[in-house]
Design an enzyme around this catalytic site. Structure first.
Site, PDB file in Angstrom:
ATOM      1  N   ASP A 163     -39.308 -80.916  90.612  1.00 35.27           N
ATOM      2  CA  ASP A 163     -37.964 -80.357  90.444  1.00 35.27           C
ATOM      3  C   ASP A 163     -36.965 -81.319  91.055  1.00 35.27           C
ATOM      4  OD1 ASP A 163     -35.589 -78.961  90.484  1.00 35.27           O
ATOM      5  OD2 ASP A 163     -36.450 -77.100  91.242  1.00 35.27           O
TER       6      ASP A 163
ATOM      7  N   LYS B  41     -26.479 -86.106  80.097  1.00 33.97           N
ATOM      8  CA  LYS B  41     -26.138 -85.156  79.037  1.00 33.97           C
ATOM      9  C   LYS B  41     -25.166 -84.105  79.539  1.00 33.97           C
ATOM     10  CE  LYS B  41     -29.511 -82.681  77.203  1.00 33.97           C
ATOM     11  NZ  LYS B  41     -30.643 -82.507  76.265  1.00 33.97           N
TER      12      LYS B  41
END
Length: 226
Positions: A117, A181
């Site tokens: 993560d 993004k």
């Protein structure tokens, strides 16, 4: 891998006797008729997303032989494959490509990939250790699971972009590049201001490989000031 420009083929239609929902049929037909999907199979890329990075790099020239690159949200590995090719990490001892994702990834020759993560300190520490120096490029194709509410989805992805940029500020070498993004509407004003202070050039770009009905686009920072 040839990096060819995908070309259109005759449209494929699914047999009507198969038990599929309308949405399943629409998704399958889109995949079967997507020239980028077909070209990815031909070129050996793990996803059509590889062409998004190829098109970004063709326009902005951010990937060069010998660079150290970190790919955030790397699974299934299309961007990592492109980075390996362009920095030549399989043959250039100075080059290094590291990819991380919440989802486990199969190994990629010329890259170090692992499951983790990115928002956790432990994962960021591991990335820094594996990099063993400053990065020239930080890539982020990370996206939070979409809920369908535009405002919420935008906030979720911006949290990830900000986290990626915070990391980039500490690990990018002077002159480095940052690609992340975002969703339609671009980068929020406060983060955009920070990016413009940190890079010589900041722009938004929607590569041709990004589907027209997709809200995604990319914010690109070039020439990190350090």
């Amino acid at each position: 891998m040839t990096n060819k420009t995908p070309t259109r083929r005759l449209k494929v239609k699914l047999a009507s006797n198969k038990k599929r929902t309308t949405s399943q049929r629409a998704w399958l037909e889109r995949q079967l008729n997507d020239p980028y999907v077909q070209q990815a199979k031909s070129d050996g890329y793990r996803s059509r997303a590889a062409y998004k990075l190829i098109e970004i790099d063709q326009k902005f020239k951010i990937l060069k032989p010998g660079q150290r690159v970190i790919d955030l949200g790397a699974c299934p590995g299309g961007w990592t494959q492109v980075a390996v090719e362009r920095v030549k990490s399989q043959t250039n001892p100075k080059a290094r490509v590291i990819g991380v994702d919440l989802t486990e990834m199969a190994a990629i020759a010329g890259a170090t990939v692992f499951q983790g993560d990115f928002t956790e300190e432990e994962t960021q520490t591991k990335l820094i250790e594996l990099l063993d120096g400053k990065a020239q490029v930080i890539l982020s194709d990370m996206a939070a699971p979409a809920c369908g509410m535009t405002d919420v989805d935008h906030i979720r992805i911006m949290v990830l972009v900000e986290e990626a940029f915070n990391f980039a500020e500490n690990i990018l070498a002077p002159g480095g590049a940052f690609v992340a993004k975002v969703l339609r509407g671009g980068t929020e004003a406060n983060l955009l201001k920070r990016l413009k202070l940190a890079f010589q050039k900041v722009t938004h770009f929607k590569p041709p490989a990004s589907r027209k009905d997709s809200a995604e686009m990319y914010v690109i920072g070039i020439g990190f000031k350090g």
